[in-house]
Motif scaffolding. Structure first.
Motif, short mmCIF file in Angstrom:
data_model
loop_
_atom_site.label_atom_id
_atom_site.label_comp_id
_atom_site.label_asym_id
_atom_site.label_seq_id
_atom_site.Cartn_x
_atom_site.Cartn_y
_atom_site.Cartn_z
N THR A 13 0.83 -1.21 0.00
CA THR A 13 0.00 0.00 0.00
C THR A 13 0.86 1.25 0.00
OG1 THR A 13 -1.68 -1.23 1.24
CG2 THR A 13 -1.94 1.15 1.11
N GLY A 14 1.96 1.23 0.74
CA GLY A 14 2.83 2.39 0.78
C GLY A 14 3.35 2.77 -0.60
N ALA A 15 3.70 1.77 -1.40
CA ALA A 15 4.19 2.04 -2.75
C ALA A 15 3.09 2.64 -3.62
CB ALA A 15 4.74 0.77 -3.37
N LEU A 16 1.88 2.14 -3.48
CA LEU A 16 0.76 2.71 -4.25
C LEU A 16 0.53 4.18 -3.88
CD1 LEU A 16 -1.88 -0.19 -4.09
CD2 LEU A 16 -0.41 0.42 -6.02
N ILE A 17 0.62 4.48 -2.60
CA ILE A 17 0.43 5.86 -2.13
C ILE A 17 1.56 6.75 -2.66
CG2 ILE A 17 0.45 7.35 -0.09
CD1 ILE A 17 -1.09 5.12 1.37
N ALA A 18 2.78 6.25 -2.62
CA ALA A 18 3.91 7.04 -3.13
C ALA A 18 3.75 7.35 -4.61
CB ALA A 18 5.22 6.29 -2.88
N ARG A 24 0.32 13.48 -8.20
CA ARG A 24 -0.29 14.72 -7.73
C ARG A 24 0.71 15.87 -7.63
NH1 ARG A 24 -4.87 13.38 -3.10
NH2 ARG A 24 -5.84 11.61 -4.17
N GLY A 25 1.93 15.62 -8.03
CA GLY A 25 2.95 16.67 -7.97
C GLY A 25 3.63 16.80 -6.64
N LEU A 26 3.43 15.83 -5.74
CA LEU A 26 4.08 15.85 -4.44
C LEU A 26 5.41 15.13 -4.50
CD1 LEU A 26 0.95 14.88 -2.30
CD2 LEU A 26 1.80 17.18 -2.76
N LYS A 27 6.27 15.43 -3.55
CA LYS A 27 7.56 14.77 -3.45
C LYS A 27 7.76 14.25 -2.02
CE LYS A 27 10.18 16.72 -7.26
NZ LYS A 27 10.38 15.37 -7.84
N VAL A 122 -3.25 13.90 15.28
CA VAL A 122 -3.10 12.45 15.37
C VAL A 122 -4.37 11.85 14.77
CG1 VAL A 122 -2.91 10.46 16.92
CG2 VAL A 122 -1.60 12.55 17.40
N ALA A 123 -4.22 11.23 13.60
CA ALA A 123 -5.39 10.76 12.84
C ALA A 123 -5.12 9.37 12.28
CB ALA A 123 -5.73 11.73 11.72
N PRO A 124 -5.31 8.34 13.08
CA PRO A 124 -5.14 6.98 12.57
C PRO A 124 -6.34 6.56 11.72
CG PRO A 124 -5.91 6.91 14.83
CD PRO A 124 -5.70 8.36 14.50
N GLY A 125 -6.12 5.54 10.88
CA GLY A 125 -7.23 4.96 10.12
C GLY A 125 -7.71 5.81 8.98
N VAL A 126 -6.78 6.35 8.16
CA VAL A 126 -7.18 7.24 7.07
C VAL A 126 -7.30 6.51 5.73
CG1 VAL A 126 -6.21 9.28 8.18
CG2 VAL A 126 -4.78 7.96 6.60
N GLY A 127 -7.40 5.17 5.78
CA GLY A 127 -7.60 4.38 4.58
C GLY A 127 -8.96 3.71 4.57
N TYR A 302 -7.96 -0.90 -1.58
CA TYR A 302 -6.61 -0.33 -1.67
C TYR A 302 -6.62 0.94 -2.51
CZ TYR A 302 -5.23 -4.60 0.57
OH TYR A 302 -5.11 -5.61 1.48
N ALA A 303 -7.43 0.96 -3.56
CA ALA A 303 -7.56 2.18 -4.35
C ALA A 303 -8.14 3.30 -3.50
CB ALA A 303 -8.43 1.92 -5.58
N LEU A 304 -9.14 2.97 -2.68
CA LEU A 304 -9.72 3.98 -1.80
C LEU A 304 -8.70 4.47 -0.78
CD1 LEU A 304 -13.21 4.22 -0.31
CD2 LEU A 304 -11.28 4.39 1.24
N THR A 305 -7.91 3.55 -0.23
CA THR A 305 -6.91 3.94 0.76
C THR A 305 -5.94 4.95 0.18
OG1 THR A 305 -7.05 1.88 2.01
CG2 THR A 305 -4.97 3.08 2.14
N VAL A 306 -5.49 4.74 -1.04
CA VAL A 306 -4.56 5.67 -1.68
C VAL A 306 -5.18 7.06 -1.76
CG1 VAL A 306 -3.43 6.24 -3.86
CG2 VAL A 306 -3.34 3.89 -2.98
N GLN A 307 -6.42 7.14 -2.24
CA GLN A 307 -7.07 8.43 -2.42
C GLN A 307 -7.39 9.11 -1.09
OE1 GLN A 307 -7.53 9.90 -5.40
NE2 GLN A 307 -6.64 8.16 -6.48
N SER A 308 -7.92 8.35 -0.15
CA SER A 308 -8.35 8.96 1.11
C SER A 308 -7.16 9.37 1.97
CB SER A 308 -9.26 8.01 1.89
OG SER A 308 -8.57 6.83 2.28
N ALA A 309 -6.12 8.53 2.03
CA ALA A 309 -4.96 8.85 2.86
C ALA A 309 -4.25 10.09 2.36
CB ALA A 309 -4.01 7.67 2.91
N LEU A 310 -4.04 10.17 1.06
CA LEU A 310 -3.38 11.35 0.51
C LEU A 310 -4.26 12.58 0.63
CD1 LEU A 310 -1.49 10.12 -2.67
CD2 LEU A 310 -0.51 11.15 -0.62
#
Length: 348
Positions: A13-18, A24-27, A122-127, A302-310
């Motif tokens: 999941t971390g790689a998908l988010i990265a 999105r133009g983030l680094k 402090v915001a756990p569970g953002v996926g 997992y697709a939702l996790t990427v969008q919601s977490a970012l």
């Protein structure tokens, strides 16, 4: 300044988010324990990486230089949340993660006074754990403000990632959880079973210790919460048979063996993520017996996790909310899930 550090960036999941962050133009800065995997991902995405373990607080602190926000994607979070959260509290870095583990939510909630003093989020569970279900709970609370009982359920397609599979192994040894009269209580595995309707067809489900057992009460104040996962009747029967083996499942060698097997899971590929959807049900009732229901169709978990977490990470950095503990609906509003790609709402 590099504001976002993704710990566990070399994981599924971390790689998908990265990758989405770069689109999105983030680094973001990539971080974790696996040097070779991080080097490969950093080269692919033209990002920097920081390799460190979590045993030494001083080492963690050195790698927090120039960081505004940590997004912890390294599960099981029972092993990573304590040192990373503590580091964030010590060094005034916002802490987000994608956990679904009840004990981690409780850990983060206990840090609320320190988060307020330090001025950090402090915001756990953002996926997928627990954004759709938490938003469903908050929407139902708006419809029935005096609700006393909440039921949440989900059906996720596409298969688990290695981290999710390992977390599930840990969960088996702990049994079930539910919230009863405001308190989180232990219950047997597959404590209850029932059906939910999807497209006119019944879907069998069993209770599981989903994160909303903790977070939904924080979001809504509803004191009785049950959480269900759709699965087959055969699986429910197998899980109930495991009740007799719980002492065995808790043994370290057994946990190690099962986690090694779970770690071999590849996780759904891009085609499968795009082709599958997840479903969420929510029900509330009050003391008078009045009820409200809703259903959500959302993208693959997992697709939702990427969008919601970012989305939540960018919101925190852009708006700088007051330092505090937040559930997803407290941070983003009950309707946040409706803003995510692939979401539709079905009332009733």
């Amino acid at each position: 300044m590099d504001p976002i550090l993704i710990y566990g960036a070399n994981g599924y999941t971390g790689a998908l988010i990265a990758e989405e962050a770069v689109r999105r133009g983030l680094k973001p800065v990539l971080a974790g324990r696996n040097r070779d995997a991080l080097d490969a991902l950093a080269q692919k995405l033209s990002l920097t990486r920081r390799v460190f373990t979590l045993e030494d607080p001083a080492e963690i602190a050195r790698h927090f230089d120039g960081i505004d926000l940590l997004l912890n994607c390294a599960g099981p979070f029972s092993q990573t949340a304590v040192p990373l959260l503590e580091a964030c509290l010590e060094h005034s870095v916002h802490y987000l993660d994608i956990t679904g583990e009840i004990d981690v939510f409780a850990l983060c909630h206990r840090a609320q006074p320190r988060a307020q003093r330090q001025g950090i989020v402090v915001a756990p569970g953002v996926g997928f754990d627990v954004v759709p279900t938490d938003c469903a709970a908050a929407m139902l609370k708006q419809q029935l403000p005096d609700a006393t009982h909440l039921v949440l359920a989900f059906e996720a397609a596409g298969g688990p990632s290695p981290g999710t599979a390992k977390t599930s192994v840990e969960g088996l040894a702990k049994g079930g959880r539910a919230r009863v009269d405001g308190k989180v209580v232990d219950v047997p595995l597959a404590w209850k079973s029932r059906t939910f309707e999807r497209d006119g067809q019944p879907r069998t489900a069993m209770t599981i210790p989903w994160g909303d057992v903790y977070t939904a009460f924080v979001s809504t104040g509803i004191g009785n919460v049950e959480t269900y996962m759709v699965t087959s009747p055969k699986t429910i029967a197998r899980v109930r048979r495991l009740r007799m083996l719980m002492p065995l499942l808790a043994l370290a060698p057994v946990q190690s063996f099962l986690k090694s097997r779970a770690g071999a899971t590849a996780g759904p590929d891009e085609q499968r993520r795009a082709a599958t959807r997840s479903h969420v049900w929510g029900e509330v009732r009050n003391a008078a017996g009045d009820e409200r229901r809703l259903q959500l169709v959302v993208s693959n978990g997992y697709a939702l996790t990427v969008q919601s977490a970012l989305g939540i990470a960018q919101h925190v950095l852009a708006t700088r909310p007051a330092g505090d503990y937040y559930t997803p609906s407290q941070m983003m509003g009950a309707g946040y899930v409706l803003s995510l790609p692939g979401t539709s709402l079905i009332d009733g």
